[in-house]
Every structure is written in C-alpha cells, then in structure tokens.
Design an enzyme around this catalytic site. Structure first.
Site, short mmCIF file in Angstrom:
data_model
loop_
_atom_site.label_atom_id
_atom_site.label_comp_id
_atom_site.label_asym_id
_atom_site.label_seq_id
_atom_site.Cartn_x
_atom_site.Cartn_y
_atom_site.Cartn_z
N HIS A 23 0.83 -1.21 0.00
CA HIS A 23 0.00 0.00 0.00
C HIS A 23 0.86 1.26 0.00
CE1 HIS A 23 -2.12 3.33 2.02
NE2 HIS A 23 -3.11 2.95 1.23
N CYS A 49 34.23 1.83 -25.56
CA CYS A 49 33.44 1.75 -24.32
C CYS A 49 34.25 2.20 -23.12
CB CYS A 49 32.93 0.32 -24.10
SG CYS A 49 34.24 -0.91 -23.95
#
Length: 819
Positions: free
Chosen positions: A424, A755
C-alpha cells in the site's frame, strides 16, 4: 416507472456498466464475459448495484444528515475528519437494508451456493462508481471483507461496505480529486473466495511500476491471502517477465527475487474470519510460484492488457490481483483495473534527481520512484496517532494501509519497516509522487522523531535514508525531439536495477554491459566455491552460501540463474537494440574478495597484468567456472529469447587465445554465427591494434577499452597514484593507436566502437573519435545527452566541411575541363 435492478451477475456486466457497479465490478464482469473463453480464470459472483446503495440511503432518510455532517469539512484537520467520517459510517451501518434489497441479496447468495456448495465462502468488496478512472485509481479507499459465510454475515458485510464509502481516507481522497461526495455511489461485489489461504496470492502489473517500462510484467506474491501484500505486511517474492519474447513463445522470466514472507493471512474461526500467522522456515526459503505458474500469469496479463487496450484504443497497462487455490491448485485473476500512475506520465521529459554531497547512511530498503525528499522525521506507530503528523515531515512507520492516506499526501517522504514494491505504501507514494523507502526493517527503531533525514530513491536498486538535510539537484531534459547523430550513441551499464529507467534516454543500445557488477552484487559468491562447495574449508563462507542459495535446485544453478537474470534485465530493457555483454574481467585480488574466493585465487604481485580476462576461460583451473557464464548467456539468448545480447571477450592477448576462448564457448553451445550470435573483442592491448586484421578474422567487431589501452601504451599501472599524473587517454600515442585500429576495422568490414571512460569525461576526445569515423561511442548514462549534443555539432561541422570540399573539387574539375 420500472424498478432498477439491484443485483447483476458478472456475466451480465461489462465496462459499459461503470456507473451502475463501479470500476472494480464492471472490470470483473468484462473479464468474466470476454476472457473466460480465452483461458483466463475468474471466480464467479454478482454485483449489488449503486442503485441499491442509493435505495438504502433514501429508505433510511440519511441524505440530509450526511450533507450536514460534511459541511465546512477541512481534510487537513485529521481529528475533525475522523469525527465526521465516523458519524456517517455509523448511520449507514445501523440502517436496516430495505426488505426488497435484502431478499434479493439472499436469493443470489443461494444461487451461488448451488454452484459452489452450501455456506460458500465469499469475498465482499466495495466498488465505487468513480474508481479505476484514468485520472484516479481510488485503490483501497473502501473496505473488503474476506471469508464471509452465510446470508447473515453477508448482509452485515454489505452494510459495512456501503458505509466504507465514507472512510476518512475515502472522504479525503475525493476531496483532493474534486469529486462530489454525493454523486458517487457504491456497488458491492460478492465473489467466490479462492482458497489462497492454503496457498498463495499477490498482485501483477503489465508495466514496471517504478520506471514506466512497458515491456515487463511484474508479479509479486506471498503465502496466504492477498491482503498481506497489499497491506505491506510482508516483503513478497517478485518476478519479472519480458512481454515481447513471451509473446514469441520463449520462457521469458528475466528476474526472480525471493522475499522474506515471514507472515501470512489465513482463514480464522468464530468472529474473526481471518488471522495472521507466522510462515514456516521452508515457506520463507521457497518461491510461492514455479516457473510454469509465473509464465501462466504473465500470459494472462498480456491477454487482459490486449483486451483493455483494444477497448481503449491505446495501450492500457493493467493492475491485477491473482490468487492460487490451495485445494484445486488452480490460478485465478480476482481483480483488474487500469494502471493509473506510470501509464499517464510524460515520458518525453527526463527528470533526474542526484545527491550533491555525502552523508551518514542510516538504513536502506527498497526504493519507490526515483526522487529525493527530506525533512523532519515523525515516527508514528499507530494510525490512531496520525493527527500528530505535520505537512512536509518524513513519515516513518512500520507499514501503512488506506487509513494512513490523509497524512501520506502531506509527507515529504515515507519510510516503512515492512512491505515490498507493491504494498500500500508503495502504491500510494507512486501515485502521489512522493519518494518512499519500504522494507527498511528497523526504520522505526533507528530514526527518532524530530531528526532531520534525507530519503533517496535516486541511487538504483537500494533506497537510502541519510542523516541530515543533504543538498541535491533536480534536472529535467526534454527528449521529445532530440535529434539522433549518425554515430551510434550507446551506454556503459553494469547495474541491472537501473536498466529500465535508463533505457528511456535516447540511445542505440548498450556497448558495454559488465558482468562484474552482477556477479559481485547479485551473486556475491566465487563460482568455484559453488562448484566445489563440499571441499570448502571456510565454515562461515559455507553457511553464507547456504543462506544465499536457498530456493535453488543446486548451487551451480544459483550462479547460472542469477547471472542470467542480471544480463536479461539489461538485454530486455534495450531490446531489440544490441546489448554487448563483456565476459567476467575480475582480477585475482577481486575474485578473492567474493565469498569463498580466497581458497581458489593465486597471490599475484600485479593482478592488473596477471590472470584476468581471456586467459582464465580456457585454463584448467577456471574453465568449469567459465562454463557457468556460458550457460547463463545461453539461457538468456535461447530460453528467454533475447537474441539482441552479444558477447565480448576482454583482455585477449593473442589471436590463438581468442580461438581457444571461442572453442570453449562452443563447448557450451555458444557458437559464433548461430542464432545471430556475434562475438566481439575488447581492443585494450597494443597487440589488438597491431594484429587487428588477424583478430578481425575470428571476431565480429572491436570495442576499444581506452583505460587499459592507455595503461599499456604508456606503461602505467593505473592503480598507482604515483604515476597517475601521466595517465591521459588523450596522449598522442593512445590516439594514434585508436586511429590505426579504426582504419583496420573499417578495411575488414568489422564494427568498431569504444566503451572506455574517456568519451564520457572529455568532450574533445569524443570529437576526435567522430572525426576518425568510429561506428559507436558507449557512454556513462549521465553523459549521454550532453555528449549526443556535442557529437551532433561535430557531425554538422564535418558534413559542412565535406560539402565544401566537394564543391571545391567540382569547381576545380570545371577549370580542368576548360583547359
């Protein structure tokens, strides 16, 4: 005038009946009528219409006194809100049901008994006529009653449901959303209970609720009835399934996380229809669903989403609840509604939160959203004390339920001891846009009321709570019309938990997905310690390995599954674009730091230049561990269907070594060229440049690792601070090597990218790469936007210069022709 129908069976309902039976019941009817034939199982039941609710109010003459009670309401005054809400609920609960309505409810319950047995157990759920709308979910605003048996208890539960239209949280929520309290009616759904008290239940979304990534089905589950998860009482198991390859027939479970699940809700006896009990040690160690059940639920999620999307004329991600019957072993869907948070966000504006300073870390948990919030903590243990909460404080509590919502909307941030990403507190925080850390376990003990804290959900897989009010930044970037350069802009990524959110940044895939992060964070154990577990001498390590591998069929399979899941999440996030996964490149000292690793690693004077990368994979002392990596990659590609995942070999010193590695991979079913498998090599050693034409014969492409290439070109140990001032990727020697290998790759028709760190740190270095004609540049995520803009400028300059040269050559040609 014809009397309105007070009760309708699910088979009589559809989405057209929203105003008659509310969103929840209309949706149940829509599925029961249209999707049962497609294999989606929904327990039968009926809806008591909103007309029945208004009939009750009119027969008891309640309208005037209810309106009077709400006159002058200020929802910020929690005590006054509770007094007014309590008065209205009391009036409705005490009002007798009109005789005609009562008779009709009993008649329908008797018919349900004929289908399911005498005294059938039912769930009685509230369904407001304004709920589950695109702009407001109303989730949990009204009450649900489980294991209701017999007509007397059913009638009582119905009255309580009608009254729950005026819970404090529902009044406050309607007030915030601008809904008129008296134009909304309440319908009651009466549905056969699924005996998940003897098995498990949970929630399911056809969208990732944290990032809005729409290609995932997220399933949470726990033992017993579903209120354990929704109420945040447990940390549930969580599963992620990739929708595109699931639709293609693959077993696309890309993630499985074992939750604590220390309690469960089961059937009670006497006046208490349910009770909470502790789970067994075996239940805590076991997943609530097996793979077939996970895939079945995910397929149903696709079916439900496709149906609602057709009805809406647009993609309609869904929020669903499921349950498994412990008697029959069957799975069921018991609720479904449109997801109303991520699906409505503007994903064309990238919002990033970032801490600007370090602070004392108090505790961690699961993050909800990606924001940062801060303020004075208010530790509240009981909902009766919520009136003590002030605007812009940080709410710290064990867990929340809908009764806490009047103060949740006032919070700067929320921290709970318990709960998972679908509890919740998480659901409401998401809707309100409030940073929330759930499952922090000891928050209410470690944080004191009045203490200043910063709650950060902007640091990946872990939500963090810091001491004090730390400085942070919020950056927004409009990416709606961001132009794409010719040079491919890819990302460097190691943390799977960031993949879904980062994939929304304009990109061309992942140029470097590091296995090291996945192994050190997801697995934590040396692969040889799993393979040779029985011969481990370190007893403490053995105990920790037993704990971490609980729930897996073998310790080797634990490594394979966890590595596969980490890779798969990244592969799925950027699908169908290339994701280039670099095989493990730990140094021996780094491997030794993994659990059980010290017994299998040598002591090396310079691990940076020692037993690392390719040299490990075919070595008799490590090849069995490398086999686990290969099995994980094979699972990702062939079982999960992520054929966009490519493989890259690091620190490959010689061409012969490259051939040995490819042969070792083939032994485990990873054959270059089969099913489109491409194998790249890191270009980070001068030999890779010098022999680029030969490496190009056995690999599909190169990825320049500028960090190691700089180290080896300049003869610098990049771990040594003594020579750190000499280390510079922009040194002319390094740039010449890079220029040389780009030309060699182009000549042989091989892909080439970079990279390394340099293009992320130095814009001028990225400009140099573009000028040299590199195919792709892989960047750290936080530099992608600014480097993309820089590269666009460079490409425009190059294009202009090229055009001028062409025009100049054309004019010279005309001059020559005249001569």
């Amino acid at each position: 005038m014809q009397k309105p129908k007070f009760i309708l069976w699910f088979e009589e309902l559809g989405l057209k009946d929203l105003q008659r039976v509310g969103g929840k019941n209309a949706s149940l009817g829509e599925m029961y009528r249209n999707l049962s034939s497609e294999g989606v199982k929904i327990p039968n039941g009926f809806a008591i219409t909103a007309s029945a609710y208004f009939h009750l109010l009119n027969s008891a003459n309640l309208n005037a006194v209810m309106r009077e009670t709400l006159q002058g309401l200020n929802t910020q005054n929690v005590r006054d809100l509770a007094r007014r809400g309590g008065k209205i609920r009391g009036l409705i609960e005490k009002a007798p049901l009109p005789p005609d309505l009562e008779a009709e409810i009993i008649e329908h319950y008797r018919l349900l008994e004929k289908e399911y047995g005498v005294n059938v157990d039912v769930a009685v759920r509230s369904s407001a006529t304004a709920e589950d709308l695109p702009e407001a979910s109303f989730a949990g605003q009204q009450e649900t009653y489980l294991n209701v048996r017999g007509s007397k208890e059913l009638l009582r539960a119905c009255r309580r449901c009608f009254a729950s239209l005026f819970t404090d949280r529902a009044i406050s929520y309607r007030d915030d959303k601008g809904f008129d309290h008296f134009s909304i009616g309440l319908s009651v759904g009466v549905q056969k209970m699924v005996r998940s008290d003897k098995s498990c239940s949970g929630v399911m979304f056809s969208i990732d609720t944290e990032t809005g990534f729409s290609n995932a089905v997220i399933i949470s589950g726990s033992w017993g009835l579903g209120e354990s998860i929704v109420g945040g009482r447990v940390i549930p198991d969580e599963f992620c399934v990739f929708k595109p390859t699931l639709s293609q027939g693959y077993r696309a479970i890309i993630s499985k996380k074992l939750g604590a699940k220390d309690t469960k809700i089961t059937y009670g006896t006497g006046p208490n229809p349910t009770k909470t009990v502790a789970t067994t040690a075996q239940e805590r160690r076991s997943f609530v669903l097996d793979d077939e059940e996970i895939l079945q639920l995910a397929r149903w999620a696709l079916t439900i989403e496709e149906h609602y999307s057709r009805r809406a004329g647009r993609l309609c991600p869904m929020d669903m609840e499921w349950a498994k019957d412990g008697v029959s072993g069957e799975l069921y869907i018991v609720q479904a509604r449109p997801e109303t948070v991520q699906s409505l966000k503007n994903n064309l504006v990238l919002t990033e939160y970032r801490l600007c300073e370090n602070g004392e870390l108090l505790l961690t948990g699961a993050p909800v959203g990606g924001k940062i919030g801060q303020g004075r903590a208010n530790v509240i243990l009981d909902v009766q004390d919520i009136a003590k909460f002030k605007v812009n404080q940080v709410l710290v509590t064990r867990m929340t339920d809908p009764d806490w919502e009047p103060i949740m909307k006032m919070a700067a941030a929320i921290v709970t001891d318990r709960g998972g990403r679908t509890c919740h507190a998480a659901i409401i925080s998401r809707e309100l846009g409030i940073p929330c850390v759930v499952g922090a376990e000891v928050a209410t003990k470690k944080i004191e009321s009045g203490q200043n804290v910063t709650v950060s959900c902007a640091e990946g897989e872990v939500g963090k709570v810091y001491q004090g009010l730390l400085k942070y930044q919020v950056k927004q970037t409009d990416i709606a019309n961001l132009e794409r350069p010719i040079t491919k802009i890819m990302m460097n990524l190691g943390n799977p938990e960031l993949a879904f959110s980062l994939s929304s940044i304009p990109n061309n895939g992942v140029g470097l997905a590091r296995e090291e992060f996945i192994i050190s964070s997801y697995i934590k154990i040396h692969p040889l310690a799993l393979i040779h577990f029985d011969r481990l001498k370190d007893q403490e390590a053995k105990r920790e390995i037993e704990r971490l591998t609980a729930g897996y069929e073998s310790k080797e399979q634990f490594f394979v599954d966890r590595l596969a899941q980490g890779i798969a999440i990244i592969g799925a996030a950027f699908y169908p674009q290339d994701v280039i996964v670099r095989l493990s490149d730990f140094k021996s000292n780094e491997y030794a730091n993994l659990i059980g690793g010290a017994e299998f690693e040598p002591q090396e004077a310079n691990p940076m230049l020692g037993w690392r990368g390719a040299s490990r994979y075919y070595d008799v002392n490590f090849r069995s561990a490398f086999g686990l990596e290969c099995r994980a990659l094979k699972k990702v590609r062939e079982q999960m269907g992520l054929l966009n995942v490519k493989v890259m070999v690091p620190f490959c010193r010689t061409v012969l070594e490259g051939r040995k590695v490819e042969a070792e991979m083939a032994r485990h079913g990873l054959v270059r060229g089969e099913n489109g498998l491409e194998i790249y090599v890191m270009c980070e050693i001068p030999s890779n440049v010098i022999l680029a034409d030969e490496f190009a014969e056995i690999f599909d492409g190169f990825s320049i690792g500028s960090n190691d290439l700089t180290q080896l070109a300049l003869g610098i140990d990049r771990d040594s601070e003594l020579v750190a001032h000499i280390y510079d990727e922009r040194n002319e020697a390094v740039k010449r090597l890079i220029s040389q290998v780009i030309k060699a790759a182009k000549k042989r028709g091989r892909k080439i990218g970079i990279c390394g760190q340099a293009p992320s740190d130095f814009p001028d270095f990225a400009e140099f790469l573009v000028t040299e004609g590199i195919d792709s540049i892989s960047l750290n995520p936080d530099t992608v936007i600014k480097t993309t803009l820089r590269i666009l400028e460079v490409e425009r300059k190059l294009s202009t210069a090229k055009s001028r040269r062409k025009r100049g050559a054309g004019r010279q040609s005309m001059v020559n022709s005249k001569w």
